[in-house]
Design an enzyme around this catalytic site. Structure first.
Site, PDB file in Angstrom:
ATOM      1  N   GLY B  13      -0.344   0.502 -12.936  1.00 16.77           N
ATOM      2  CA  GLY B  13      -0.292   1.774 -13.656  1.00 16.77           C
ATOM      3  C   GLY B  13       0.849   2.617 -13.117  1.00 16.77           C
ATOM      4  O   GLY B  13       1.843   2.091 -12.614  1.00 16.77           O
ATOM      5  N   THR B  14       0.710   3.916 -13.214  1.00 21.59           N
ATOM      6  CA  THR B  14       1.780   4.823 -12.767  1.00 21.59           C
ATOM      7  C   THR B  14       2.139   4.581 -11.312  1.00 21.59           C
ATOM      8  O   THR B  14       3.314   4.455 -10.958  1.00 21.59           O
ATOM      9  CB  THR B  14       1.327   6.290 -12.909  1.00 21.59           C
ATOM     10  OG1 THR B  14       0.631   6.426 -14.146  1.00 21.59           O
ATOM     11  CG2 THR B  14       2.500   7.230 -12.881  1.00 21.59           C
ATOM     12  N   VAL B  15       1.122   4.516 -10.447  1.00 19.74           N
ATOM     13  CA  VAL B  15       1.380   4.356  -9.013  1.00 19.74           C
ATOM     14  C   VAL B  15       1.959   2.976  -8.719  1.00 19.74           C
ATOM     15  O   VAL B  15       2.942   2.839  -7.989  1.00 19.74           O
ATOM     16  CB  VAL B  15       0.091   4.588  -8.191  1.00 19.74           C
ATOM     17  CG1 VAL B  15       0.365   4.394  -6.704  1.00 19.74           C
ATOM     18  CG2 VAL B  15      -0.466   5.985  -8.446  1.00 19.74           C
ATOM     19  N   GLY B  16       1.344   1.950  -9.317  1.00 28.66           N
ATOM     20  CA  GLY B  16       1.804   0.584  -9.070  1.00 28.66           C
ATOM     21  C   GLY B  16       3.243   0.375  -9.509  1.00 28.66           C
ATOM     22  O   GLY B  16       4.058  -0.198  -8.773  1.00 28.66           O
ATOM     23  N   GLU B 131      -4.227   5.916   3.048  1.00 29.26           N
ATOM     24  CA  GLU B 131      -3.673   7.285   3.089  1.00 29.26           C
ATOM     25  C   GLU B 131      -3.670   7.926   1.714  1.00 29.26           C
ATOM     26  O   GLU B 131      -3.904   9.128   1.578  1.00 29.26           O
ATOM     27  CB  GLU B 131      -2.253   7.233   3.669  1.00 29.26           C
ATOM     28  CG  GLU B 131      -1.613   8.580   3.908  1.00 29.26           C
ATOM     29  CD  GLU B 131      -2.388   9.412   4.915  1.00 29.26           C
ATOM     30  OE1 GLU B 131      -3.157  10.273   4.455  1.00 29.26           O
ATOM     31  OE2 GLU B 131      -2.224   9.212   6.123  1.00 29.26           O
ATOM     32  N   VAL B 134      -6.862  10.150  -0.242  1.00 28.83           N
ATOM     33  CA  VAL B 134      -7.233  11.557  -0.078  1.00 28.83           C
ATOM     34  C   VAL B 134      -5.986  12.431  -0.068  1.00 28.83           C
ATOM     35  O   VAL B 134      -5.079  12.221   0.743  1.00 28.83           O
ATOM     36  CB  VAL B 134      -8.015  11.781   1.235  1.00 28.83           C
ATOM     37  CG1 VAL B 134      -8.408  13.246   1.381  1.00 28.83           C
ATOM     38  CG2 VAL B 134      -9.241  10.889   1.305  1.00 28.83           C
ATOM     39  N   GLY B 189      -1.172  16.852 -18.892  1.00 29.55           N
ATOM     40  CA  GLY B 189      -1.514  15.624 -18.183  1.00 29.55           C
ATOM     41  C   GLY B 189      -2.112  15.860 -16.805  1.00 29.55           C
ATOM     42  O   GLY B 189      -2.252  14.930 -16.015  1.00 29.55           O
ATOM     43  N   LYS B 207     -13.403  12.330  -1.866  1.00 28.56           N
ATOM     44  CA  LYS B 207     -12.384  12.497  -0.826  1.00 28.56           C
ATOM     45  C   LYS B 207     -13.011  13.111   0.421  1.00 28.56           C
ATOM     46  O   LYS B 207     -12.727  12.697   1.548  1.00 28.56           O
ATOM     47  CB  LYS B 207     -11.250  13.372  -1.359  1.00 28.56           C
ATOM     48  CG  LYS B 207     -10.477  12.696  -2.494  1.00 28.56           C
ATOM     49  CD  LYS B 207      -9.587  13.676  -3.228  1.00 28.56           C
ATOM     50  CE  LYS B 207      -8.817  12.995  -4.353  1.00 28.56           C
ATOM     51  NZ  LYS B 207      -8.188  13.958  -5.287  1.00 28.56           N
ATOM     52  N   GLY B 304       0.101  12.262  -8.565  1.00 29.82           N
ATOM     53  CA  GLY B 304       1.405  11.911  -9.119  1.00 29.82           C
ATOM     54  C   GLY B 304       1.792  10.519  -8.657  1.00 29.82           C
ATOM     55  O   GLY B 304       1.513  10.135  -7.521  1.00 29.82           O
TER      56      GLY B 304
END
Lengths: 440, 440
Positions: B13-16, B131, B134, B189, B207, B304
């Site tokens: 996804g976005t992070v990957g 990391e 959270v 978003g 978290k 983000g």
């Protein structure tokens, strides 16, 4: 459980004594957390007979730090003596040369000899950890060296000297003079009897030089820092700043520019509604701006025996959790031979906003001439105002306060030379740079 | 240089996608910093055909995350799929069981299965780094797990949900309703189409449960959290808070008390002049109070793609810098079998200040009766005021606002039951807890 980690401590001042107490009091918990015990097996300090309120029974005393470092039979040499010269320098070198890991809080030593020490550490498979050297308890070294690996840093800046921040905060809150606040800081133990090193900005410069190296992957260049202390900041500046929506902080700033890296330490106006402007008293704060993570700000105690000891302990624990020789953490983020040369950006090419306070004789046309000199030097003004409210006597000089839009240092200096030549200036003009956090 | 570190990424996804891009673009620099190259050798995601704007040539595609984790020939399994169930759960277990290190951003998985996964990791000599789980890019896990080793933590709290903080900030700054600000957050978003998980506080609770374990050395207890979201916060609350010198934030708070550990997520009034009150928009902040270090506050991006990828990369780099199997970093600070049972402090025994807003019928004696009910329950008041300015019509209900000194939750609840019984209340009373940072 693995063998105990044997540590030797050189220097038993406030931080050293605090560290001994913590390691003894929390021995069990630390062993659980680290997977091995941490044992103080050797210590050294200037005066063996001094009572430090800690129990040194069963710990080998060394009269000489170099002997402790090289022949102490220790895994970690904890250097808390301070100073750029010996015994700190010689003993840290001796430890690293013998493959003994080093943990130090000594910013001056690193600013002067950091790269050489990093090379020795790498050559002998030793770690050089120094979280306590910058901003006390704030884990900024870890953030830059570990968390932000892979980020390209654009700017790192912060309040890194508690003495200066205490004085500036007190001046603002109580309307007292610099001298009065410095005396109070000395009375409370926040300032040394000889405060020059703090208030002239040298302490901040040492810390900044370390952050610059970590942030930009460059060799430490502690002598290539533009330096201006806070001794020249008056209550008038602080009040004018407040009127304009700013607070004055002594910042250390390292910034990537097109022509190189700026390193500067100077009194700085920061917008009142930013987080860093709210950091008061002896508290420190460091902000890092990078391209992947974004902006990170850390606030915490910048000094004090316990806070510094906590940072030292974190460094020791990192070694305890790893196994000797098993880790590759170059002292300044990348191997010493891969550090780039530091290319200094000239202060003349610094770009930013400026606060300028002028005392002028009360003569028709002066105000207009000041404005013209600015325009002639391509300096665009955000505001210009004549402060007359403080002056009852019409013969007294008037104060003109200017705030510029982003402009060049060279332009400001040129404008001031021109203004000086006009002959209406009384005393020296005050120039304070404005810094804008990217966020918050 | 050591062998390349081989990583497999599950979830693009976005992070990957951001992580793949960063690892490819900065391959050389990362190799220099880490002392070895980091190679993506395998990936998996739901849909192979989707264009993610990244180049996957030369990378082995797996259709199944468990196969990738166990038979991918990788050193590190990066789990970015999310969710508490499979494939995230099964694949992380499979990786750890095979001695493959795991890096994950999956707070829900850790909140549900963290301790079990930590046990498996320890048993098989694998690291479990998280990391990014959270507060996004803020290195709070590293601060608690490494930097603050040896500290006894008394309280950890923070703004850990950008959606909620964006909404609360916008309500205050623009005077808009909760509903209007939620819509705007969705448009930008910052909020999901189904926003419940964020605005009801569940995300913050996940978290918080992780931070609690790290801070207090206790087993994760994600179901033992007092939970109150922000859906009930009105513009009147925010304005009343501002009048009283406070801002309203959704905080997650874990606190050591005499009767156990409090874990609570609720809208909170924080004094306006504190640093955490200044943290606006989608930014996160986490504060940690401890006995040696003192107080540490970290502010940064909580979400983000890039910020999260930066935190994931930091975790991967830590593994790259160590040598496989060479490090002892228990996932939750201490070995899983040494974690203490979580002892919940009852919310009824929570002690603190309270803001109470009541709508009452306009009748003589009501104001005095409210004050009396408070006194009868041993609640000492900092202020009590009747807000009538908003009401032109004398027949409309009046608003009474109380701020208490530190008192017990039980007392406040009892007082409110008594007030309700008097019959002059219109609608439900609003109760917002006040939290005071120890410093700043």
């Amino acid at each position: 459980m693995a063998d105990a980690l044997k540590i030797g401590i050189a220097g038993l001042g406030t931080v050293g004594a605090s560290l001994v107490r913590i390691l003894q009091d929390r021995h069990e918990t630390l062993a659980t957390t680290c997977g091995r015990a941490i044992e103080i097996t050797a210590v050294t300090a200037r005066d063996r007979s001094k009572d430090r309120g800690v129990d040194l029974a069963g710990i080998t005393w060394f009269d000489d730090a170099v002997s402790l470092a090289s022949q102490g039979g220790i895994d970690v040499f904890v250097e808390l003596m301070g100073g750029t010269g010996d015994p700190a320098y010689a003993s840290v070198k001796a430890a690293l040369t013998h493959g003994v890991h080093v943990v130090t809080a000594n910013k001056a030593l690193l600013a002067a000899h950091g790269i050489e020490l990093a090379e020795i550490a790498e050559k002998h498979g030793a770690l050089l950890n120094y979280e306590a050297a910058v901003a006390g308890g704030i884990p900024v070294i870890k953030a830059l060296r570990e968390s932000m690996t892979g980020n390209t840093i654009s700017r790192v800046y912060g309040i890194m000297n508690g003495t200066c921040n205490y004085i500036l905060t007190k001046m603002e809150k109580e309307g007292l003079s610099f001298e009065a606040c410095l005396k109070e800081a000395q009375r409370l133990g926040y300032a040394e009897a000889d405060p020059a090193f703090d208030i002239e900005g040298n302490d901040t410069a040492h810390k900044l030089s370390i952050l610059t190296s970590l942030a930009f992957g460059t060799a430490i260049a502690a002598d290539d820092i533009y330096l201006e202390g806070i001794t020249n900041i008056s209550i008038e500046d602080i009040q004018a700043a407040a009127d304009l929506g700013y607070r004055i902080k002594l910042l250390g700033v390292a910034q990537r520019t097109e022509s190189g890296i700026e390193q500067r330490v100077h009194p700085t106006m920061v917008p009142h509604d930013t987080v860093i402007a709210q950091v008061d008293g002896v508290t420190n704060a460091v902000a890092i701006e990078s391209d992947i993570l974004g902006e990170l700000l850390m606030v915490g105690p910048g000094a004090g025996g316990d806070a510094t000891a906590s940072a030292v302990l974190g460094d020791i624990a990192d070694i305890a959790k790893s196994r000797p020789g098993a880790q590759h953490v170059p002292a300044f983020g990348r191997p010493a031979n891969a550090l780039l040369p530091y290319k200094r950006a000239r202060m003349q090419s610094h770009e930013g906003g400026y606060f300028i306070r002028l005392k002028v004789v009360d003569r028709t046309g002066v105000f207009a001439n000041v404005a013209k000199q600015m325009a002639d030097n391509d300096i665009s003004l955000e505001s210009i105002m004549q402060h007359s409210k403080h002056y009852a006597d019409p013969a007294e000089p008037k104060t003109i306060i200017l705030v510029t839009h982003a402009t060049f240092e060279a332009s400001v200096r040129k404008a001031i030379v021109s203004i000086k030549a006009e002959g209406y200036l009384v005393g020296e003009p005050q120039v304070i740079r404005i810094e804008r956090p990217k966020a918050w």
